[in-house]
Design a protein around this motif. Structure first.
Motif, mmCIF file in Angstrom:
data_model
loop_
_atom_site.group_PDB
_atom_site.id
_atom_site.type_symbol
_atom_site.label_atom_id
_atom_site.label_comp_id
_atom_site.label_asym_id
_atom_site.label_seq_id
_atom_site.Cartn_x
_atom_site.Cartn_y
_atom_site.Cartn_z
ATOM 1 N N SER A 175 0.843 -1.187 0.000
ATOM 2 C CA SER A 175 0.000 0.000 0.000
ATOM 3 C C SER A 175 0.881 1.240 0.000
ATOM 4 N N THR A 198 -0.389 3.302 -13.792
ATOM 5 C CA THR A 198 -1.417 2.736 -12.911
ATOM 6 C C THR A 198 -0.985 2.791 -11.456
ATOM 7 N N GLU A 199 0.265 2.492 -11.195
ATOM 8 C CA GLU A 199 0.758 2.453 -9.827
ATOM 9 C C GLU A 199 0.825 3.844 -9.205
ATOM 10 N N LYS A 258 -2.732 4.838 -8.267
ATOM 11 C CA LYS A 258 -3.114 4.087 -7.060
ATOM 12 C C LYS A 258 -2.442 4.680 -5.825
ATOM 13 N N ASN A 270 -4.029 8.101 -4.951
ATOM 14 C CA ASN A 270 -5.396 7.912 -4.463
ATOM 15 C C ASN A 270 -5.391 7.452 -3.008
ATOM 16 N N GLU A 271 -4.472 6.551 -2.662
ATOM 17 C CA GLU A 271 -4.386 6.064 -1.290
ATOM 18 C C GLU A 271 -3.833 7.125 -0.338
#
Length: 901
Positions: free
Chosen positions: A194, A865-866, A869, A872-873
């Motif tokens: 994460s 993409t990473e 992500k 966003n987190e």
């Protein structure tokens, strides 16, 4: 047809090979594989696709939803390993079902719920293949299916192919031989990390790895050290680092020697440590670790916090240009590493016993075949690698070789590390001379040559930097104000705009000029108790030179304009609601009449007419009350008017080509049609408003409902303000995200009279404007010029230099990236920056967000993409004070570069 099936089989087989490789690499690297590893889940999905490819219908049963389970049950009747698998899966299913039932009972009785069998939804989905893998029977079952494929599969199936089928079975032998674990240990990273974990890993890494000089010209942005303390590191990270010094799957250990002395600082004595040379696929690394960190005598906490971690060195060999080797008769010799920028690393003092020559031999072998030492080591029969023979000039000018007996003399060497591309860096080559410490002429020549090269490097570096600055001025000068505003002049502004300063200004507007107030806001923000008073000035609703009387006149004007606007769209909304209700009633009546006709044709029908009901009995929404119960449009309350949703010159409805009032009356069912053109325009107006009304209501109902301010009454206020703005801008209409921009204004001002002022700047960010493309282009220039290393990574990993991951940042001024209190600080800084530093300050905030996490992005080699992500987190979890400080520093850096011509 055959070619398509063959291609499908090859694609399936390639996917299996890829997943098997991932699992085997994980097993070697981490010494274990977890049952719920993302690689295991992917592997199970690929195997299921292979096993089900070309499966005969009767092999799995015509009515079975889980064809894989039906196939394994059928195979279990004749093959004992499959029978064992069926029993195991049935036990798991019963356990899951019982725990689910227990969870329901606990929920009804308000007891603590029971954890369900430690299985993720993905694991339950692939339970049959996953269990077969962990029970080590998957390869046997697949081999059985291959050997009996004619019974279960069509001709084009993968498992029936005489070549691909056996290959698939053989690929499964390796994974089935591994032992899988269910435990979560301290070094357990079996799931995709994460954002929190990536940040934590970066703190660990930056804690014990020194930042060395870059291989290229230093970027204009320098890396910031992590703020994480030693206490932030999870246990066992240090021992993992020490284990990495030895041979492992990631890197080959080329050389290792303990008791190599290093003097970390001038005020310390030399301390012994372990020197190791590692080679990976694309990198050679030299590490030196103090001996105190190599033993296990200290406790875990003491070990983790040892001061000796500050002395450990990690050096990338591609950054090193020269090796100065100094040999002494009474010691093992010393090596000094010199990097491209001329910085020398602390000397490495080898113990006696030929270890220096051993180190150089291993280094040279690691550099081959693409690189080499210059001059190279010599090979001597019976001895192997030796130092090159030195040549000494005779008095007559001839050269002669040094005899063997001279090998024990104290000699010094300078080696250059030649890597691909290094010879033509400045369009020249140079081989260092071999020198003898006792011969002055070669030493002088060596110094002169090195001096020349250092000057050449400095000159070409300066020339490249000047050209770089020229590019900076060309591309970035329009993004910042030409005048640099200082934080500490004339007074320190880091405290921001205080209540006392503001009250002094209101009493005497000459006490502070506008620029000084905006400077205070830019560097320190606005005191939260006076934001409601200050924001209208910063946004431009009031001018700083206005008197209190003039401000009241502005309020009265916008209030009158708002009342007029609201009365117009409320009248239009009433007509829209009435039409929707009539259309609904007509549809029900039509449905009822059709049902009555069908009933008269089919007297034997058992359908009751009560199913359809009557129009009067249909429950209607409160907003669609019957005409006789309709209330007139609500009167706008004086106490809570959004006084500024428009300005007199912003496209008031009265300036339309047709009269709004007459158009609305024409829309009435009883209105006489006096003009076909007016009637069509009125209909278009109604359709356009109705479309926007539904969009607004949809967004209002989901706008920050969990925030304390947005009660039902305030959500209604939000809706009214947005409808008023859209009514005045129907040519643009409502676009998703506008409610997000209005919400923070409403929280602070409890009104919407400044929304139009905000939208003057933000409007062009929406699809109908062109500002977003400009933001992306400017962001590309900033990153490319200020951080070329990060820009290259973005290009290499799918080329996301389009910066689409910043879209939401620019669209909403970072509103969804931060909590409300931080949004207030960021917004007022952006507004003040227009006058204090840059009207494009949002770019520098975005750049600061990227740069704060640049090392994490680089270390994890993130693709598009990473990175989406990751951010966003990280939403609503950024250190906004740090972001604003860095953004202001970046603006100042660009201004300084442009100013220093």
């Amino acid at each position: 047809f055959f070619f398509t099936e063959a291609e499908t089989r090859q694609r399936l087989l390639r996917n299996v090979k890829k997943e098997v490789k991932q699992i085997m690499e994980e097993a070697v690297t981490r010494k274990f594989v977890h049952e719920d590893s993302s690689h295991i889940i992917s592997f199970c999905g690929v195997i299921e696709a292979c096993v089900l490819h070309g499966l005969k219908r009767r092999a799995a049963g015509f009515l079975r939803s889980n064809k894989l389970a039906a196939l394994f049950v059928k195979v279990g009747k004749t093959f004992p390993p499959a029978e064992t698998l069926c029993s195991k899966v049935q036990e798991l299913e019963q356990e899951i079902e019982s725990k689910q039932n227990q969870a329901r009972l606990n929920q009804d009785s308000s007891q603590k719920p029971t954890k369900i069998a430690n299985l993720t939804p993905q694991a339950i989905r692939h339970m049959w293949v996953r269990t077969a893998l962990t029970e080590k029977v998957l390869d046997k079952i697949v081999l059985y299916l291959v050997e009996n494929s004619s019974k279960f599969y069509e001709k084009e199936a993968l498992l029936r192919d005489p070549v691909d089928g056996p290959i698939l079975a053989s690929l499964l032998v390796g994974p089935c031989a591994l032992d899988y674990t269910k435990a979560k240990t301290a070094n357990h990273f079996w799931t995709d990390p994460s954002a929190d974990e990536l940040v934590q890993r970066h703190r660990i890494h930056s804690g014990y790895c020194r930042q060395d000089s870059p291989t290229k010209r230093p970027a204009l942005i320098r890396k910031r050290q992590s703020s994480g303390s030693m206490d932030d590191r999870p246990m066992f990270w240090a021992r993992d680092y020490v284990e990495s010094l030895h041979q492992n799957s990631r890197a080959t250990l080329l050389f290792g020697k303990n008791n190599v002395l290093v003097q970390p600082t001038d005020d310390m004595e030399a301390i012994p440590g372990y020197l190791s040379l590692h080679q990976s696929a694309d990198l050679m690394t030299l590490k030196w670790t103090p001996n105190q960190l190599m033993n296990g005598n200290m406790g875990d906490v003491e070990y983790e916090k040892s001061m000796y971690w500050d002395y450990a060195m990690t050096i990338r060999l591609e950054e090193i240009v020269y090796l100065h080797c100094h040999q002494q008769v009474d010691s093992g010799g010393t090596v000094v590493l010199v990097s491209q920028d001329g910085i020398q690393r602390p000397p490495l003092r080898f113990p006696k016993g030929g270890h220096l020559l051993q180190f150089l031999t291993c280094l040279e072998n690691g550099l081959l075949p693409h690189g080499q030492l210059d001059p190279p080591l010599w090979s001597q029969r019976g001895k192997g690698k030796v130092f090159p023979r030195l040549r000494r000039r005779s008095p007559h000018g001839s050269c002669e070789s040094v005899s063997d007996k001279d090998e024990d003399e104290a000699t010094d060497y300078v080696f250059r590390i030649l890597l691909p591309g290094s010879q033509s860096e400045f369009g020249m080559t140079w081989n260092p001379l071999l020198i003898v410490a006792t011969v002055p002429t070669p030493l002088k020549l060596l110094c002169e040559t090195m001096k020349y090269q250092i000057i050449s490097r400095a000159f070409y570096g300066w020339l490249a930097y000047c050209r770089h600055l020229s590019t900076v001025r060309t591309h970035l000068s329009a993004l910042v104000n030409p005048t640099i505003v200082e934080c500490d002049f004339p007074v320190d502004a880091s405290g921001g705009l205080s209540k006392d300063v503001w009250e002094t200004f209101l009493q005497d507007s000459t006490a502070y000029d506008e620029q000084e107030l905006l400077r205070l806001v830019y560097f320190g923000g606005v005191d939260s108790t006076i934001r409601k008073e200050v924001w209208p000035f910063i946004l431009g609703h009031y001018h700083f030179t206005m008197t209190e009387k003039e401000r009241k006149e502005v309020d009265e004007q916008v209030r009158a304009c708002y009342e007029q606007t609201m009365s117009e769209w409320l009248g239009c909304e009433a007509i829209v609601r009435q039409r929707e209700k009539e259309q609904h009633a007509a549809a029900l009546a039509k449905c009822s009449s059709e049902a009555s006709g069908d009933r008269s044709l089919r007297q034997d029908s058992t359908i009751s007419t009560d199913v359809f009901g009557s129009v009067d009995e249909v429950d209607e929404p409160e907003s669609e009350a019957k005409p006789k119960d309709e209330k007139p449009p609500p009167k706008v309350p004086n106490g809570s008017l959004p006084n500024g949703t428009t300005s007199p010159d912003s496209g008031h409805p009265s300036s339309r080509n047709f009269s709004t009032t007459s158009a609305l009356s024409d829309c009435s069912p009883s209105a006489d049609e006096t003009s076909a053109h007016d009637s069509k325009a009125a209909q278009d107006l109604l359709d356009k408003y109705m479309l926007n009304l539904h969009r607004i209501e949809k967004d209002v109902h989901r706008c920050d409902r969990n925030y304390w301010y947005f009660t039902s009454a305030n959500l209604e206020k939000l809706r009214n303000i947005m409808c008023s703005y859209v009514w005045q801008h129907l040519d643009i209409g409502y676009v998703q995200g506008m409610c997000d921009l209005l919400a923070p204004l409403l929280v602070i001002l409890d009104d919407g009279y400044c929304f139009t002022e905000l939208m003057k700047r933000m409007n062009q960010n929406f699809p109908h404007g062109g500002a977003m493309d400009s933001h992306f282009a400017n962001m590309r220039s900033l990153i490319q010029i200020l951080d070329s290393e990060l820009f290259e990574l973005m290009q290499q990993n799918g080329d996301y230099t389009h910066f689409y991951f910043c879209y939401r940042w620019f669209l909403l001024d970072f509103k969804r990236e931060m909590v409300y209190d931080d949004v207030f600080s960021v917004w007022e800084t952006i507004w003040a920056a227009k006058y204090a530093s840059s009207s494009h300050f949002v770019l520098f905030i975005a750049l600061a967000l990227v740069e704060i996490y640049r090392d994490i992005i680089l270390e994890n080699n993130m693709d598009f993409t990473e990175i989406i992500k990751f951010f966003n987190e990280m939403a609503e979890r950024h250190d906004v004070k740090r972001v604003l400080v860095m953004a202001r520093d970046l603006v100042n850096k660009v201004q300084t570069l442009i100013e220093n011509k």
